[in-house]
Design a protein around this motif. Structure first.
Motif, PDB file in Angstrom:
ATOM      1  N   UNK A   3      -4.938   4.760 -37.954  1.00 58.81           N
ATOM      2  CA  UNK A   3      -5.308   4.390 -39.332  1.00 58.81           C
ATOM      3  C   UNK A   3      -5.953   5.549 -40.096  1.00 58.81           C
ATOM      4  N   UNK A   4      -6.660   6.413 -39.393  1.00 57.80           N
ATOM      5  CA  UNK A   4      -7.297   7.550 -40.072  1.00 57.80           C
ATOM      6  C   UNK A   4      -6.256   8.504 -40.645  1.00 57.80           C
ATOM      7  N   UNK A   5      -5.181   8.729 -39.898  1.00 58.47           N
ATOM      8  CA  UNK A   5      -4.110   9.603 -40.370  1.00 58.47           C
ATOM      9  C   UNK A   5      -3.410   8.977 -41.570  1.00 58.47           C
ATOM     10  N   UNK A   6      -3.154   7.673 -41.500  1.00 57.68           N
ATOM     11  CA  UNK A   6      -2.505   6.989 -42.620  1.00 57.68           C
ATOM     12  C   UNK A   6      -3.375   7.035 -43.870  1.00 57.68           C
ATOM     13  N   UNK A   7      -4.668   6.855 -43.700  1.00 57.86           N
ATOM     14  CA  UNK A   7      -5.585   6.922 -44.846  1.00 57.86           C
ATOM     15  C   UNK A   7      -5.625   8.332 -45.409  1.00 57.86           C
ATOM     16  N   UNK A   8      -5.598   9.340 -44.540  1.00 55.29           N
ATOM     17  CA  UNK A   8      -5.573  10.736 -45.002  1.00 55.29           C
ATOM     18  C   UNK A   8      -4.310  11.045 -45.804  1.00 55.29           C
ATOM     19  N   UNK A  12      -4.275  11.959 -49.798  1.00 56.75           N
ATOM     20  CA  UNK A  12      -3.663  13.179 -50.328  1.00 56.75           C
ATOM     21  C   UNK A  12      -2.634  12.883 -51.406  1.00 56.75           C
ATOM     22  N   UNK A  13      -1.808  11.865 -51.178  1.00 63.02           N
ATOM     23  CA  UNK A  13      -0.813  11.499 -52.182  1.00 63.02           C
ATOM     24  C   UNK A  13      -1.447  10.954 -53.447  1.00 63.02           C
ATOM     25  N   UNK A  14      -2.499  10.146 -53.280  1.00 63.88           N
ATOM     26  CA  UNK A  14      -3.195   9.586 -54.437  1.00 63.88           C
ATOM     27  C   UNK A  14      -3.903  10.677 -55.238  1.00 63.88           C
ATOM     28  N   UNK A  15      -4.508  11.634 -54.532  1.00 58.47           N
ATOM     29  CA  UNK A  15      -5.179  12.742 -55.214  1.00 58.47           C
ATOM     30  C   UNK A  15      -4.170  13.601 -55.983  1.00 58.47           C
ATOM     31  N   UNK A  16      -3.023  13.866 -55.386  1.00 54.84           N
ATOM     32  CA  UNK A  16      -1.989  14.652 -56.057  1.00 54.84           C
ATOM     33  C   UNK A  16      -1.472  13.917 -57.293  1.00 54.84           C
ATOM     34  N   UNK A  73       4.082  19.379 -55.620  1.00 56.18           N
ATOM     35  CA  UNK A  73       4.847  18.247 -55.098  1.00 56.18           C
ATOM     36  C   UNK A  73       5.729  18.674 -53.925  1.00 56.18           C
ATOM     37  N   UNK A  74       6.353  19.841 -54.042  1.00 56.28           N
ATOM     38  CA  UNK A  74       7.208  20.325 -52.960  1.00 56.28           C
ATOM     39  C   UNK A  74       6.393  20.657 -51.718  1.00 56.28           C
ATOM     40  N   UNK A  75       5.209  21.249 -51.894  1.00 58.89           N
ATOM     41  CA  UNK A  75       4.359  21.560 -50.744  1.00 58.89           C
ATOM     42  C   UNK A  75       3.910  20.293 -50.033  1.00 58.89           C
ATOM     43  N   UNK A  76       3.524  19.283 -50.802  1.00 54.36           N
ATOM     44  CA  UNK A  76       3.074  18.018 -50.200  1.00 54.36           C
ATOM     45  C   UNK A  76       4.231  17.349 -49.453  1.00 54.36           C
ATOM     46  N   UNK A  77       5.412  17.336 -50.076  1.00 53.45           N
ATOM     47  CA  UNK A  77       6.577  16.729 -49.430  1.00 53.45           C
ATOM     48  C   UNK A  77       6.974  17.507 -48.187  1.00 53.45           C
TER      49      UNK A  77
END
Length: 89
Positions: A3-8, A12-16, A73-77
Motif C-alpha cells: 500500500x505504501x508503494x501504491x500511495x507513493x 506522484x501522479x496527483x502532484x504532477x 509527463x514523459x519522465x513520470x510515464x
C-alpha cells in the motif's frame, strides 16, 4: 505491491497533475483579475471582454511551458513503465 508503494505512485501522479493544472490556470486567473479590475474602473459590463485575454495568456503559457510539461509527463510515464517488474514482484 504494498500500500505504501501504491500511495507513493498516486501521490506522484496527483502532484504532477496539480502542477500542470496550476501552471495553466494561475496566469489565466491573474489576467482575469486584471481585466475585471479594468472593467470595474471603467464600468464596462461586457462578459466576453475577459475571454480573449485569458485565452491568449493560456495559449502563450502552453507554448512557453509546453516542452517542460511534456518532458515531465514523459519522465513520470517512463519511470512507471520501467518500475513495472519491481512493482509486480
Amino acid at each position: 505491491m504494498t500500500p505504501e508503494v501504491a500511495i507513493d505512485l498516486f501521490r506522484g501522479g496527483l502532484w504532477l497533475t496539480a502542477t500542470i493544472v496550476a501552471l495553466m490556470v494561475v496566469p489565466s486567473l491573474i489576467v482575469g483579475l486584471i481585466v475585471a479590475m479594468f472593467q470595474a474602473a471603467t464600468q464596462i459590463n461586457e462578459q466576453t471582454l475577459s475571454f480573449l485575454p485569458r485565452l491568449l495568456v493560456m495559449l502563450l503559457t502552453l507554448i512557453w511551458a509546453g516542452p517542460w510539461l511534456t518532458r515531465e509527463l514523459m519522465d513520470y510515464t517512463r519511470t512507471l513503465i520501467q518500475n513495472i517488474p519491481y512493482l509486480i514482484g
